[in-house]
Design an enzyme around this catalytic site. Structure first.
Site, PDB file in Angstrom:
ATOM      1  N   CYS A  91      37.990  41.565  44.896  1.00 58.78           N
ATOM      2  CA  CYS A  91      38.893  42.588  44.365  1.00 58.78           C
ATOM      3  C   CYS A  91      40.230  42.630  45.096  1.00 58.78           C
ATOM      4  CB  CYS A  91      38.220  43.952  44.436  1.00 58.78           C
ATOM      5  SG  CYS A  91      36.630  44.034  43.591  1.00 58.78           S
ATOM      6  N   HIS A 361      40.094  48.446  36.552  1.00 60.61           N
ATOM      7  CA  HIS A 361      39.890  47.545  37.694  1.00 60.61           C
ATOM      8  C   HIS A 361      39.576  46.117  37.243  1.00 60.61           C
ATOM      9  CE1 HIS A 361      38.870  45.996  41.514  1.00 60.61           C
ATOM     10  NE2 HIS A 361      37.581  46.266  41.525  1.00 60.61           N
TER      11      HIS A 361
END
Length: 420
Positions: A91, A361
């Site tokens: 991420c 996300h």
């Protein structure tokens, strides 16, 4: 090291976009970034860093950026023979891309560099492929290491480790165990986590690029479907697609650019990475290490920071990161959020974009989407969610999992244009 400036940013709308491929998303973010710089093409770009996590599950395991940019080169929109470096860091991928571009310029090797992150995590006809993307963020060679670690931490937290991941991925279960431990040790409450979630959804409702553009009350966040106790769906980031980008230049290059570009240039005061480890539950996380390095390099401290974008894969993460980044004592993150200080109009606005739980996300794009939001805020261009306090901004972005740590963490400090 030379001064480095962000002169342009972009972010696509985040969401479930099955009709758009990787090339479509890369094109959208890149062209929007060029437009933000006032350029018709990318001729000044000397180096590019391309961030992505999941394209390998779609069959493109190598040269991902080069593949996505081939049509742009063919059309004369991206310069020929420019090197492109592919980056993957869970991420934190997009922040690593920006860090690479920053180093190119700060070192004097390049005058102009591009960072871009592109991701697709929503696969409606093949959910196993989505799971495969996320499973790449944890050790698949020796899974017994983290099984043993999580069993021990689960006992300490009073929340047994669920090998099946609780809410569908092991990551939600690990975040939930961290939240449970924090609640047991410091008295943090589910209501405080819900306040953070509600606040972020309220911000996201003001963001036209956000995946979720609706408000969620504290009561609704608490009552929503449980993902892994104490985390509910409203407190967790959704699956989605998107891309984001930034163009970085040296101070010398900036001085040669038109006044319209110079007056919007955001200075990079620091860009720092740190690495994760299997830490004790009561040991500080890797973001504290990265933040202290960033403050030291910038000659700043937490008191100088006016707003934040932090990696709230769950809303508990906002509480935890406020402590790790130096804005609250250990255990003080929950009360800080509950006080309203981190909401729009508060003294320390956090995740005015809506954060991961509302903005979305798409893992390989997230870090650069944070830079986009902070650039808007520092330029005074954020519209209905604009904060009045916008001189120094901080972005914290974590990626992958090693125990209770992320595998990697980025902390970036930005400064508003001199004209602000």
């Amino acid at each position: 090291m030379r001064d480095v400036y962000v002169i342009a940013t972009s972010c696509t709308a985040f969401g479930k976009r099955p009709e758009d491929g990787f090339k479509d998303l890369a094109r959208e973010a890149y062209l929007e970034c060029l437009a933000d710089a006032g350029w018709e093409d990318g001729a000044p770009i000397e180096q590019a860093w391309f961030g992505n996590c999941g394209m390998g599950t779609f069959g493109q395991r190598n040269i991902r950026g080069q593949v996505c940019f081939t049509p742009l080169v063919r059309e004369g929109l991206f310069p020929e023979r420019v090197p492109m470096i592919n980056v993957e860091g869970g991420c934190a991928t997009a922040s690593m891309a920006l860090h690479g571009a920053w180093k190119d310029v700060a070192s004097g090797d390049m005058e102009v560099a591009l960072a871009i992150g592109v991701e697709k995590t929503f696969v409606p006809d093949d959910p196993a492929r989505t799971l495969e993307i996320f499973e790449g963020g944890i050790d698949q060679l020796d899974p017994g290491d983290w099984h043993a670690y999580y069993r021990a931490r689960g006992e300490e937290a009073g929340k047994p480790f669920e090998p099946n991941g609780g809410g569908g991925t092991v990551f939600m279960n690990t975040y939930a165990m961290q939240a449970a431990w924090h609640m047991r040790r410091h008295g943090t409450t589910r209501e405080q986590i819900a306040v953070a979630a509600s606040k972020s959804h309220r911000h996201g409702a003001l963001n036209p690029k956000a995946q979720y553009r609706f408000e969620v009350s504290v009561e609704a966040a608490l009552a929503d479907r449980e993902v892994s106790w104490p985390i509910t769906r409203a407190m967790a980031a959704p699956v989605g697609d998107g891309a984001a980008a930034a163009i970085l230049v040296s101070g010398d290059a900036l001085a040669r650019m038109p006044e319209a570009v110079r007056r919007r240039a955001v200075k990079v005061r620091a860009s720092v990475l740190s690495g994760g480890k299997y830490r004790a539950a009561d040991e500080p996380g890797l973001s504290r290490v990265a933040a202290r390095k960033a403050y030291d390099r910038a000659g700043l401290g937490p008191a100088d920071v006016d707003l934040l974008e932090v990696h709230d894969a769950t809303s508990f993460c906002e509480i935890f990161q406020l402590e790790m980044l130096g804005f609250a004592e250990d255990g003080g993150g929950g009360p800080l959020v509950e006080s309203g200080a981190t909401a729009l109009g508060g003294r320390l606005p956090v995740n005015l974009s809506g954060g991961l739980v509302s903005k979305g996300h798409p893992v390989g794009a997230t870090g650069l989407s944070m830079i986009h939001e902070l650039a808007l805020q520092l330029r005074g261009e954020a519209g209905a969610r604009q904060t009045e306090r916008a001189r120094i901004a901080l972005a914290e972005n974590g990626g992958g999992v090693i125990g209770f740590d992320e595998a990697a963490c980025s902390v970036i400090l930005l400064e508003a244009p001199e004209t602000r």
